[in-house]
Scaffold this motif. Sequence first.
Motif, short mmCIF file in Angstrom:
data_model
loop_
_atom_site.label_atom_id
_atom_site.label_comp_id
_atom_site.label_asym_id
_atom_site.label_seq_id
_atom_site.Cartn_x
_atom_site.Cartn_y
_atom_site.Cartn_z
N VAL A 1 0.86 -1.19 0.00
CA VAL A 1 0.00 0.00 0.00
C VAL A 1 0.89 1.23 0.00
CG1 VAL A 1 -1.75 1.29 1.29
CG2 VAL A 1 -1.87 -1.21 1.19
N LYS B 1 -2.08 10.28 0.41
CA LYS B 1 -3.31 9.74 1.00
C LYS B 1 -3.40 10.14 2.46
CE LYS B 1 -3.12 5.61 -1.91
NZ LYS B 1 -2.81 4.17 -1.89
N GLU C 1 -7.84 7.38 4.30
CA GLU C 1 -7.81 6.71 3.00
C GLU C 1 -6.98 5.43 3.04
OE1 GLU C 1 -8.31 10.32 -0.22
OE2 GLU C 1 -6.40 10.17 0.87
N ASP D 1 -8.98 2.83 4.99
CA ASP D 1 -10.06 2.29 4.15
C ASP D 1 -9.53 1.30 3.12
OD1 ASP D 1 -11.92 3.76 5.58
OD2 ASP D 1 -12.11 5.35 4.04
N GLU D 2 -8.38 1.61 2.52
CA GLU D 2 -7.78 0.70 1.54
C GLU D 2 -7.41 -0.64 2.20
OE1 GLU D 2 -4.00 0.62 -1.58
OE2 GLU D 2 -4.70 2.54 -0.80
#
Length: 162
Positions: A140, A145, A149, A152-153
């Motif tokens: 990731v 971000k 964010e 959430d990912e």
Amino acid sequence: MQKLIIITGSPCVGKTTVTDKLFMSYDNSAFFDGDWAWCVHPFSVEDPRLRNGDKTMSFALSTYLNSAFDYVFFSSVVVVNEEIRRNILNDITAEDYQVIGITLTCSEETLLERHRKRGDPNECSFFWLHLPAHPGDFVVNTDGKSVREVVDEIRGIIDSAK
């Protein structure tokens, strides 16, 4: 099935911040910050006693998993290393849990900015940032971000894992 979610990456990449928010977003969850398992002064990666901290990590993770938490979150810089991660996982006494590995990354510029914001008096190193992700980890990128964010990912990855 219980899930052990491992979050790794370079110092200052956001492991603790993101993992704390993830942990708080799931009921019946626990969070262990492995970077505190061997907090000594002076710290040196050359110290032969360093691997003793791995036993602390295995014990804490075993305790959480054997306590029937649905989600156990574990963040540490050292578990990007295959041998260290394997040794920690091999010493866990719990059974029947799923491991989900996530490596956080960012650009050198972002890492420098986060290092400055932290107020860390030590020199910012890119050593950990440029190590390859642990095999099988989801990667990731946190550049540009918000913490929300990124959380959430990662929640999407966790929630879709079978």
